[in-house]
Enzyme design. Structure first.
Site, PDB file in Angstrom:
ATOM      1  N   GLU A  77       0.728  -1.085   0.045  1.00  0.00           N
ATOM      2  CA  GLU A  77       0.044   0.144   0.020  1.00  0.00           C
ATOM      3  C   GLU A  77       0.850   1.111   0.112  1.00  0.00           C
ATOM      4  OE1 GLU A  77      -3.146   0.004  -1.163  1.00  0.00           O
ATOM      5  OE2 GLU A  77      -3.508  -1.387   0.749  1.00  0.00           O
TER       6      GLU A  77
ATOM      7  N   SER B  94     -26.171   7.241 -14.945  1.00  0.00           N
ATOM      8  CA  SER B  94     -25.685   6.370 -14.120  1.00  0.00           C
ATOM      9  C   SER B  94     -26.749   5.968 -13.020  1.00  0.00           C
ATOM     10  CB  SER B  94     -24.613   6.730 -13.363  1.00  0.00           C
ATOM     11  OG  SER B  94     -24.197   5.886 -12.314  1.00  0.00           O
TER      12      SER B  94
ATOM     13  N   GLY C  19     -16.771   5.264  -2.808  1.00  0.00           N
ATOM     14  CA  GLY C  19     -15.896   5.763  -1.983  1.00  0.00           C
ATOM     15  C   GLY C  19     -15.663   5.091  -0.856  1.00  0.00           C
TER      16      GLY C  19
ATOM     17  N   GLY D  35     -13.037   3.052  -1.205  1.00  0.00           N
ATOM     18  CA  GLY D  35     -11.581   2.421  -1.464  1.00  0.00           C
ATOM     19  C   GLY D  35     -11.648   1.291  -2.419  1.00  0.00           C
TER      20      GLY D  35
ATOM     21  N   SER E 237     -12.052   1.101  -5.637  1.00  0.00           N
ATOM     22  CA  SER E 237     -11.768   1.901  -6.959  1.00  0.00           C
ATOM     23  C   SER E 237     -12.904   1.904  -7.759  1.00  0.00           C
ATOM     24  CB  SER E 237     -10.880   0.926  -7.664  1.00  0.00           C
ATOM     25  OG  SER E 237      -9.550   1.328  -7.260  1.00  0.00           O
ATOM     26  N   SER E 238     -13.981   2.357  -7.292  1.00  0.00           N
ATOM     27  CA  SER E 238     -15.222   2.565  -8.605  1.00  0.00           C
ATOM     28  C   SER E 238     -14.992   3.499  -9.512  1.00  0.00           C
ATOM     29  CB  SER E 238     -16.460   3.033  -7.598  1.00  0.00           C
ATOM     30  OG  SER E 238     -16.097   4.230  -6.932  1.00  0.00           O
TER      31      SER E 238
ATOM     32  N   ASP F 290      -4.507   0.803  -9.403  1.00  0.00           N
ATOM     33  CA  ASP F 290      -5.991   0.693  -9.279  1.00  0.00           C
ATOM     34  C   ASP F 290      -6.178   0.278 -11.017  1.00  0.00           C
ATOM     35  OD1 ASP F 290      -5.933   1.383  -7.074  1.00  0.00           O
ATOM     36  OD2 ASP F 290      -6.891   3.094  -7.307  1.00  0.00           O
TER      37      ASP F 290
HETATM   38  C1  GLA Z   1      -5.268   4.678  -4.227  1.00  0.00           C
HETATM   39  C2  GLA Z   1      -4.348   4.951  -5.490  1.00  0.00           C
HETATM   40  C3  GLA Z   1      -3.360   3.989  -5.822  1.00  0.00           C
HETATM   41  C4  GLA Z   1      -2.657   3.730  -4.640  1.00  0.00           C
HETATM   42  C5  GLA Z   1      -3.386   3.371  -3.452  1.00  0.00           C
HETATM   43  C6  GLA Z   1      -2.665   3.224  -2.177  1.00  0.00           C
HETATM   44  O1  GLA Z   1      -6.048   3.574  -4.397  1.00  0.00           O
HETATM   45  O2  GLA Z   1      -5.540   5.333  -6.544  1.00  0.00           O
HETATM   46  O3  GLA Z   1      -2.687   4.298  -7.016  1.00  0.00           O
HETATM   47  O4  GLA Z   1      -1.666   4.797  -4.382  1.00  0.00           O
HETATM   48  O5  GLA Z   1      -4.471   4.556  -3.139  1.00  0.00           O
HETATM   49  O6  GLA Z   1      -1.771   2.127  -2.117  1.00  0.00           O
END
Ligand code: GLA
Length: 390
Positions: free
Chosen positions: A33, A67, A124, A126, A128-129, A174
């Site tokens: 991370e 959407s 939102g 985390g 990655s939507s 992501d």
């Molecule tokens: C977000 C960012 C990624 C990465 C993570 C942390 O998801 O979009 O590129 O940096 O945080 O690991």
């Protein structure tokens, strides 16, 4: 669900040629991370949850977007000849940013299109939507306009859309995980060289469980950019003496030898996280491949501690969720996942203890935070693609 979307598409945009269907997953990062923009390794996988898109080309230059996740915003309308970041376009800036970057690369997108999006990734959280809607847009443009792009090019362009159009300086993890995801595999990516390998995640006795803290990721973008800046300052001070391109080039031994060169104590701790987290990620994948799930889980725990104490991106809610998981029988490892400051945790749990995990961790978390957590068993899916209709 696709049948229902097809009907909704016809209601919104009228009858005509059948729309084409596309899908891009969300992602969960298992370890590694805040290492991607530091040139280190990450180990994410694509989810079976994601964003669906139904799309049809238009004869004019209009782009119309809707959407189901933001239906109260109604239809967003613009044109291929007039693309710029517009606050009123809200969520639609993500797909429109991708169209704009494609145009900047001189890819011919003149005719417009009608598109209906529908996502089942919690927004939102985390997972990655945003990268998911970017990649589904890239893949649909590639097919609709016959652009012949490789996945690697689309991944890089989507990252640029987020960096330049949206203004978030995210790394490449992501978009990469969503583009290159593979069912039942996680991918170990070296973010410096973009070399990657797949690792099968054939877990029978254990299950990966995501817990959404339901703490919205407030201030996340500004804090994220601040961490990037702190790491860059640390890197520059090390570069005065050692020949390195990124913090991912630094071994823990080298770091111990040269860390005194980083004058600012906070920046030193940020760099320490980046260096050791990179090392942990490589070791964790070795443990997994050797079947040492306890070893893998232990490194997940170490990762969380480092994100909490050195990188300071966890916050009370994520810490409470992870603490509760650590205290629970049958948990091999638990950590926050994604950027932090709210969002989700991921835990490795013995399969026959998942029910009690959800019950007990949910209860302890409710008492500690006053919030209700949501739990998902991870199903690892494939990357962004067209869904062929029969
Ligand atoms: C977000 C960012 C990624 C990465 C993570 C942390 O998801 O979009 O590129 O940096 O945080 O690991």
């Amino acid at each position: 669900m696709q049948e229902q979307l097809r009907r909704q598409f016809a209601e919104l945009f009228g009858q005509g040629e059948e729309p084409r269907h596309f899908f891009a997953p969300g992602r969960v990062n298992l370890i590694g991370e805040h290492t991607d923009y530091n040139g280190g390794h990450v180990f994410p996988c694509a989810l079976s949850l994601g964003t669906y898109a139904l799309v049809r080309k238009r004869k004019d230059t209009k782009i119309k977007l809707f959407s189901t996740n933001f239906d109260t915003e109604g239809m967003i309308e613009t044109s291929t000849t007039n693309l710029r970041f517009t606050p009123e376009h809200q969520w639609a800036n993500y797909p429109l940013g991708v169209v704009k970057i494609f145009q900047d690369y001189k890819l011919e997108i003149k005719q417009g299109f009608d598109v209906l999006f529908c996502g089942n990734i919690p927004n939102g959280a985390g997972l990655s939507s945003s990268a998911s809607i970017e990649l589904v847009t890239a893949v649909l443009l590639n097919h609709l306009y016959d652009l012949q792009l490789e996945m690697m090019e689309m991944v890089k362009m989507c990252q640029r859309a987020e960096n330049e159009f949206i203004g978030v300086s995210c790394g490449i993890m992501d978009q990469f995980a969503i583009g290159f995801g593979k069912k039942d595999h996680a991918l170990l990516l070296d973010c410096e060289t973009l070399r990657y390998t797949y690792s099968p995640i054939a877990l029978e006795q254990v299950t990966l469980v995501i817990a959404n803290s339901n703490k919205r990721r407030g201030l996340a973008d500004s804090k994220y950019n601040e961490r990037r800046f702190e790491c860059r300052s640390a890197l520059e001070q090390l570069q005065a003496v050692i020949h390195i391109h990124s913090l991912g080039d630094v071994s823990p031994q080298e770091f111990e030898k040269y860390k005194h060169l980083i004058q600012n104590e906070t920046n030193r701790r940020r760099a320490e996280h980046a260096v050791y987290e990179n090392q942990r990620t490589i070791e964790a994948v070795e443990k997994l491949q050797a079947g040492d799930l306890h070893g893998f889980g232990h490194l997940m725990n170490e990762s969380h501690r480092s994100l909490r104490d050195l990188y300071e991106v966890t916050g009370a809610e994520l810490d409470a969720l992870v603490q509760a998981a650590w205290a629970q029988e049958g948990v091999l490892g638990s950590r926050m996942t994604g950027a932090g400051f709210g969002g989700c945790t991921v835990s490795l749990v013995e399969s026959d203890k998942v029910e009690s995990f959800i019950q007990d961790v949910g209860k302890v978390y409710r008492q500690a935070s006053g919030l209700e957590a949501a739990f998902y068993r991870v199903e690892i899916g494939d990357g962004a693609r067209e869904l062929l209709q029969d």
